[in-house]
Design a protein around this motif. Structure first.
Motif, mmCIF file in Angstrom:
data_model
loop_
_atom_site.group_PDB
_atom_site.id
_atom_site.type_symbol
_atom_site.label_atom_id
_atom_site.label_comp_id
_atom_site.label_asym_id
_atom_site.label_seq_id
_atom_site.Cartn_x
_atom_site.Cartn_y
_atom_site.Cartn_z
ATOM 1 N N GLN A 197 202.763 29.396 51.385
ATOM 2 C CA GLN A 197 201.644 29.518 50.942
ATOM 3 C C GLN A 197 201.860 30.199 49.525
ATOM 4 O OE1 GLN A 197 199.591 27.649 52.226
ATOM 5 N NE2 GLN A 197 199.473 27.649 54.372
ATOM 6 N N TYR A 216 189.134 30.422 49.921
ATOM 7 C CA TYR A 216 190.252 29.828 50.526
ATOM 8 C C TYR A 216 189.629 28.419 51.467
ATOM 9 C CZ TYR A 216 193.590 33.349 49.629
ATOM 10 O OH TYR A 216 194.836 34.006 49.073
ATOM 11 N N GLY A 218 190.826 25.414 53.811
ATOM 12 C CA GLY A 218 191.992 24.833 54.432
ATOM 13 C C GLY A 218 191.665 24.838 56.072
ATOM 14 N N SER A 222 195.767 27.820 59.014
ATOM 15 C CA SER A 222 196.755 27.709 57.835
ATOM 16 C C SER A 222 197.095 28.969 57.325
ATOM 17 C CB SER A 222 196.148 26.857 56.908
ATOM 18 O OG SER A 222 194.790 27.197 56.375
ATOM 19 N N LYS A 224 194.541 31.372 56.150
ATOM 20 C CA LYS A 224 193.524 31.957 55.190
ATOM 21 C C LYS A 224 192.952 33.204 55.714
ATOM 22 C CE LYS A 224 190.352 28.548 56.519
ATOM 23 N NZ LYS A 224 191.195 27.942 57.656
ATOM 24 N N ASN A 346 186.706 25.718 56.393
ATOM 25 C CA ASN A 346 187.196 24.531 56.603
ATOM 26 C C ASN A 346 186.961 23.254 55.669
ATOM 27 O OD1 ASN A 346 188.628 25.641 58.798
ATOM 28 N ND2 ASN A 346 186.928 25.047 60.170
ATOM 29 N N SER A 355 195.074 17.086 55.831
ATOM 30 C CA SER A 355 196.005 17.543 56.358
ATOM 31 C C SER A 355 196.486 16.366 57.612
ATOM 32 C CB SER A 355 195.457 18.719 57.408
ATOM 33 O OG SER A 355 195.067 19.659 56.375
ATOM 34 N N GLU A 388 193.172 25.675 47.605
ATOM 35 C CA GLU A 388 193.428 25.132 49.193
ATOM 36 C C GLU A 388 194.687 25.734 49.493
ATOM 37 O OE1 GLU A 388 194.492 20.482 50.457
ATOM 38 O OE2 GLU A 388 194.811 21.015 48.536
ATOM 39 N N VAL A 389 194.569 25.934 50.859
ATOM 40 C CA VAL A 389 195.532 26.421 51.898
ATOM 41 C C VAL A 389 195.934 25.359 52.669
ATOM 42 C CG1 VAL A 389 196.212 28.489 53.092
ATOM 43 C CG2 VAL A 389 194.493 28.709 51.444
ATOM 44 N N PRO A 390 196.925 24.586 52.506
ATOM 45 C CA PRO A 390 197.262 23.534 53.401
ATOM 46 C C PRO A 390 198.105 23.977 54.666
ATOM 47 C CG PRO A 390 198.774 23.837 51.961
ATOM 48 C CD PRO A 390 197.771 24.660 51.423
#
Length: 505
Positions: A197, A216, A218, A222, A224, A346, A355, A388-390
């Motif tokens: 991240q 955040y 994601g 992930s 966040k 989300n 994802s 974005e936090v994949p």
């Protein structure tokens, strides 16, 4: 016979003086309390009389009248119990009229005569110092809090009998505690625990350096919340004036740890079922809400879109003005709320849009748009950083090395904040709080950076507020790199943190 004793009460987080006037006359025995007192204060007539009886004092069969001046201001705390009791003893002939003249008195009485702690003592102690009082008498549990005010003698009240004995010279006042000193906080959650991240970690550093609001986006799991909870660990410790202001708010709210000054930056994380009054403040006797309890700290809103929309919309004005004014029939109070918002959401109802490598999204485009519409455009614009936090695959997670520790990041954050302080003439301002004039003065762009920003604005349709936010973030990126002028790399990095402005992918 008539006497006056000085006490104090609260309006917002500020103290105001209350003059307790006690009169004793021949007539039908009774105990009358006037002066726009609250219900808990009116009940104090029973508490005070019982406390004096149990303290061994015999009141005369006369009519006692107590007035709380100024009469037009409502009094909501029970801090006047002790001064009322002392005033009654003066007019009853048990105390000299001048014994309580040069101090300010606060404390609630128990039925056995013990003096109980009250909220807001720090604000009332500051009031006593401003009024030029020689000393303040407070309950023992509040003494350390009152001792934070320099130049004011603090006397400790434990029991009404002990207070009378001290006033009559039969006993010495108990030793007041020394004010606790602020220390550099330890034990924060460390960023080294976060693997991978890179972009999310970098955005957290930028948010800390410039005081920017951060969102955040994601899938579940992930990282966040894990990232957000580590923001306080990379923020500089509270300055003394900041700590004092935070302590006042917590004292007024009755949440203060009575043993010391607040030194940790507040981190508040209310549940998404919080009410409007719980978030921004309010109630019958208005109290500070979560945004004020986050003053000089972080307000973390996890599962952002689960909050009722009308509750979220109340954040718009205080996020800009850094204060909240609450108006009720009984009056108006203003609380400070210079807080930093970090939120997590989300990307869609099922949580897995974008994802596909982790899990396939089952939401239609219409459902995703409807879900994201819970976050209004004006509120979205107020998040300087939208990142974005994949999700990470198992192999990626295990292969990632340990992250950089928070202590190292904090050094860079402090250096960037020092640059901002010098830029703003020594004032404790951050890039996120720059006015429009300051943005024009301090956020000038190189020609190629100006061209990049212009093309992006046209392509994404950014609002004027969003453009302003991009410039502030670019200024912070430049400060972290030690640059005086904002260049193309700084603007490009700031633009990549506008995830939601790019539309649905």
């Amino acid at each position: 016979m008539h006497t006056k004793i000085t006490s104090g009460d609260l309006i917002g987080i500020d103290g105001f003086p209350v003059t307790v006037e006690v009169d004793c006359q021949t007539g039908m025995p009774g105990f009358h309390l006037v002066g726009l007192a609250s219900t808990s204060m009116n009940e104090g007539r029973v508490r005070i009389r019982t406390a004096l009886d149990n303290g061994g004092f015999q009141l005369k069969s006369k009519r006692f009248t107590v007035n709380l001046a100024p009469a037009e201001m409502r009094k909501d705390t029970t801090a006047v119990d002790l001064p009322i009791a002392l005033g009654v003893l003066v007019v009853n002939g048990d105390l000299d009229a001048g014994a309580c003249r040069d101090g300010l008195w606060v404390g609630e009485l128990a039925l056995d005569g013990a003096v109980r702690p009250v909220r807001g003592v720090l604000s009332i102690a500051q009031l006593a110092h401003q009024m030029g009082m020689e000393y303040i008498v407070v309950p023992e549990e509040n003494a350390a809090e009152a001792a934070l005010v320099e130049g004011l003698q603090v006397r400790v009240a434990r029991h009404v009998r002990q207070v009378v004995a001290c006033l009559m010279g039969r006993e010495e006042w108990p030793q007041a505690p020394v004010a606790a000193q602020a220390q550099i906080p330890e034990g924060f959650l460390d960023l080294r625990d976060v693997r991978g991240q890179i972009l999310a970690r970098r955005s957290l550093e930028i948010a800390a350096a410039g005081g920017h609001n951060l969102l955040y986006v994601g899938p579940p799991g992930s990282g966040k919340s894990m990232l957000a909870q580590r923001l306080p660990g990379i923020l500089p410790p509270l300055a003394f004036e900041e700590a004092l202001e935070c302590t006042r708010i917590y004292s007024v709210s009755g949440l203060l740890d009575r043993t010391r000054l607040l030194t940790l930056r507040p981190f508040r994380s209310p549940h998404h079922t919080v009410s409007m009054a719980g978030l921004v403040g309010g109630g019958l006797g208005p109290r500070p809400g979560e945004i004020s309890l986050s003053h000089h700290g972080v307000l973390f809103l996890d599962e952002l879109l689960e909050f009722p929309r009308q509750v979220l919309e109340t954040l718009r004005q205080p996020m800009e003005e850094r204060k909240i004014t609450i108006t009720r029939a009984r009056g108006t109070v203003t609380y400070p709320c210079a807080f930093q918002v970090v939120a997590a959401m989300n990307p869609c109802p099922c949580g897995y849009h974008g994802s596909a490598m982790i899990r396939t999204c089952t939401c239609s485009p219409e459902a995703i748009l409807r879900y994201r519409s819970k976050l209004s455009g004006p509120l979205q614009d107020r998040f300087d950083l939208q990142v974005e936090v994949p999700g990470l695959k198992y192999a990626e997670l295990r292969a990632q090395p340990e992250g950089e520790p928070s202590a190292d990041v904090r050094v860079r954050v402090q250096a960037a904040r020092d640059r901002q302080r010098r830029r703003f003439g020594g004032r404790p301002l951050l890039n996120s709080s720059m006015s429009g004039t300051a943005v024009r003065e301090h956020c000038s762009l190189k020609p190629d950076a100006e061209s990049l920003l212009e093309r992006t604005v046209e392509r994404w349709g950014l609002s004027v507020r969003a453009i302003d936010r991009v410039l502030k973030v670019a200024r912070t990126v430049a400060d972290l790199s030690g640059a005086d002028t904002i260049g193309t790399p700084h603007v490009a990095e700031a633009l990549q943190y506008r995830h939601l402005d790019r539309g649905l992918k």
